[in-house]
Scaffold this active site. Structure first.
Site, PDB file in Angstrom:
ATOM      1  N   LYS A 127     -16.193   7.446  -2.239  1.00 19.36           N
ATOM      2  CA  LYS A 127     -15.866   7.609  -0.826  1.00 19.36           C
ATOM      3  C   LYS A 127     -14.700   8.572  -0.663  1.00 19.36           C
ATOM      4  O   LYS A 127     -14.005   8.918  -1.620  1.00 19.36           O
ATOM      5  CB  LYS A 127     -15.486   6.256  -0.197  1.00 19.36           C
ATOM      6  CG  LYS A 127     -14.127   5.745  -0.658  1.00 19.36           C
ATOM      7  CD  LYS A 127     -13.605   4.622   0.201  1.00 19.36           C
ATOM      8  CE  LYS A 127     -12.139   4.347  -0.145  1.00 19.36           C
ATOM      9  NZ  LYS A 127     -11.538   3.289   0.643  1.00 19.36           N
TER      10      LYS A 127
ATOM     11  N   ARG B 246     -11.336   9.235   2.226  1.00 22.68           N
ATOM     12  CA  ARG B 246     -10.600   8.622   3.329  1.00 22.68           C
ATOM     13  C   ARG B 246      -9.917   9.735   4.128  1.00 22.68           C
ATOM     14  O   ARG B 246      -8.846  10.217   3.754  1.00 22.68           O
ATOM     15  CB  ARG B 246      -9.559   7.629   2.800  1.00 22.68           C
ATOM     16  CG  ARG B 246      -8.910   6.793   3.892  1.00 22.68           C
ATOM     17  CD  ARG B 246      -7.864   5.851   3.323  1.00 22.68           C
ATOM     18  NE  ARG B 246      -8.424   4.755   2.559  1.00 22.68           N
ATOM     19  CZ  ARG B 246      -8.932   3.655   3.097  1.00 22.68           C
ATOM     20  NH1 ARG B 246      -8.952   3.517   4.410  1.00 22.68           N
ATOM     21  NH2 ARG B 246      -9.406   2.702   2.338  1.00 22.68           N
TER      22      ARG B 246
ATOM     23  N   ARG C  17       0.814  -1.224   0.000  1.00 19.49           N
ATOM     24  CA  ARG C  17       0.000   0.000   0.000  1.00 19.49           C
ATOM     25  C   ARG C  17       0.844   1.269   0.000  1.00 19.49           C
ATOM     26  O   ARG C  17       0.372   2.321  -0.378  1.00 19.49           O
ATOM     27  CB  ARG C  17      -0.940  -0.011   1.218  1.00 19.49           C
ATOM     28  CG  ARG C  17      -2.119  -0.951   1.050  1.00 19.49           C
ATOM     29  CD  ARG C  17      -2.934  -1.093   2.307  1.00 19.49           C
ATOM     30  NE  ARG C  17      -2.280  -1.968   3.280  1.00 19.49           N
ATOM     31  CZ  ARG C  17      -2.862  -2.415   4.378  1.00 19.49           C
ATOM     32  NH1 ARG C  17      -4.100  -2.058   4.657  1.00 19.49           N
ATOM     33  NH2 ARG C  17      -2.216  -3.211   5.206  1.00 19.49           N
TER      34      ARG C  17
ATOM     35  N   ASP D 180     -12.791  -6.253  -4.204  1.00 24.01           N
ATOM     36  CA  ASP D 180     -11.601  -5.511  -3.794  1.00 24.01           C
ATOM     37  C   ASP D 180     -10.403  -6.452  -3.835  1.00 24.01           C
ATOM     38  O   ASP D 180     -10.562  -7.672  -3.955  1.00 24.01           O
ATOM     39  CB  ASP D 180     -11.779  -4.928  -2.392  1.00 24.01           C
ATOM     40  CG  ASP D 180     -11.037  -3.605  -2.213  1.00 24.01           C
ATOM     41  OD1 ASP D 180     -10.155  -3.300  -3.043  1.00 24.01           O
ATOM     42  OD2 ASP D 180     -11.330  -2.884  -1.247  1.00 24.01           O
TER      43      ASP D 180
ATOM     44  N   HIS E  80      -1.258  -4.791  -4.781  1.00 28.23           N
ATOM     45  CA  HIS E  80      -2.129  -3.647  -4.522  1.00 28.23           C
ATOM     46  C   HIS E  80      -1.995  -2.599  -5.624  1.00 28.23           C
ATOM     47  O   HIS E  80      -2.967  -1.909  -5.954  1.00 28.23           O
ATOM     48  CB  HIS E  80      -1.798  -3.040  -3.157  1.00 28.23           C
ATOM     49  CG  HIS E  80      -2.782  -1.995  -2.719  1.00 28.23           C
ATOM     50  ND1 HIS E  80      -4.105  -2.279  -2.489  1.00 28.23           N
ATOM     51  CD2 HIS E  80      -2.629  -0.667  -2.473  1.00 28.23           C
ATOM     52  CE1 HIS E  80      -4.732  -1.171  -2.117  1.00 28.23           C
ATOM     53  NE2 HIS E  80      -3.863  -0.193  -2.100  1.00 28.23           N
TER      54      HIS E  80
END
Length: 318
Positions: A197, A199, A101, A223, A135
């Protein structure tokens, strides 16, 4: 060694997911290589190999999950031991690549830890990496060694084809998973929707809107990983609020840390399908979660690597 092909191979494992390693080895017709990976009293990691690897093609099956720092160090030390034992080629089989990530500088003075881990793996003597659903796909470019990037979507597609869900809509839980949702939707011949969305901070997400028609539909959230399950369960609650008939979810990597299990249990998700790249404690598992095995795919990929056959052939390419 004959014509550039190794005469034999062995499969080893660390402590992160030995069940998956044993399943892969069994499919390949091999026992797990004899080794010991343990800790000294001060928590330093000790590795001992109890059989020869000289001139062999060796595969270390070790997702960097759980205590990611420990499992990463286990992998590095095992690779170093095999390099010093004159292994012919060292293949790191990393079904889940930790630190993925942190793949770019999102703000000033951020590290790019995914690149750092790539450098560490190379420095340890690893010649090839086999992973699944990174990712960020550009992580493949952080290596100066071959990287075989396997895909979990075909396994999930095969499962949901058998489920024959009606009025299906594939839903991306955020903008970052839109390509993954499209890749899932195409073989299932289903439309997609997107959860908009934001974050505000790490491991916290807030749903703003739903893009697409989901009212009265069966929604399948897709996901790459589920960590604290905040994103996926917030998306599920939003889908229910906006009129979804039923909600399913799937992902490749079920990290399920912190409050994940409670969030999933208390969400409107009817079934969550995960791949076993990351082990899940059976004592903590809930009825909503179904695990599918990646062992056959990894075993086939590893066999093709050993015999110098095409990996892309696994996905219908030449």
């Amino acid at each position: 060694m004959k014509h550039g092909v190794f005469e034999d191979f062995k499969v080893f494992t660390g402590n992160s997911n030995p069940e998956l390693a044993e399943e892969i080895a069994a499919i390949m017709g091999k026992p797990i290589g004899q080794s010991t990976v343990e800790k000294f009293s001060d928590c330093e990691i000790s590795v001992s190999l109890w059989e020869t690897v000289r001139g062999l093609d060796v595969f270390i099956v070790q997702p960097t999950c759980g205590n990611v720092n420990d499992t990463l160090m286990e992998l590095l030390i095992m690779a170093d031991a095999m390099k010093r034992a004159s292994a012919g080629r060292i293949n790191a089989v990393i079904p889940y690549y930790g630190y993925a990530r942190q793949d770019r500088k999102a703000k000033a003075r951020d590290p790019i830890t995914a690149k750092l881990v790539a450098d560490l793996l190379t420095a340890a003597g690893i010649d090839r990496v086999i992973s699944m659903d990174l990712h960020a796909s550009q992580i493949q470019g952080y290596f100066n060694i071959p990287v075989d990037h396997l895909l979990g979507i075909p396994i999930l597609v095969k499962y949901f084809r058998k489920r024959k869900l009606e009025d299906l809509v594939i839903v991306s839980p955020d903008h970052g998973s839109v390509v993954r949702a499209r890749n899932m939707a195409q073989p299932l011949n289903a439309p997609i929707a997107i959860v908009d969305k934001r974050r505000p901070r790490a491991n916290v997400s807030e749903v703003m809107n739903i893009i697409g028609d989901i009212e009265g539909k069966t929604c399948l959230l897709v996901d790459d990983m589920i960590d604290t399950a905040g994103t996926i369960t917030n998306a599920a609650h939003a889908l229910k609020k906006y009129g979804a008939k039923s909600i399913y979810a799937c992902a490749t990597h079920g990290i399920l840390s912190g409050p994940a299990m409670d969030r999933i249990a208390n969400s409107p998700i009817e079934e969550m399908v995960l791949l076993n790249t990351v082990p899940i404690d059976p004592a903590k598992c809930i009825d909503k979660i179904k695990l599918l095995s990646v062992a056959p795919l990894f075993a086939e990929a590893m066999a093709r690597i050993f015999s110098n056959d095409s990996i892309s052939g696994l996905f219908g390419n030449k």
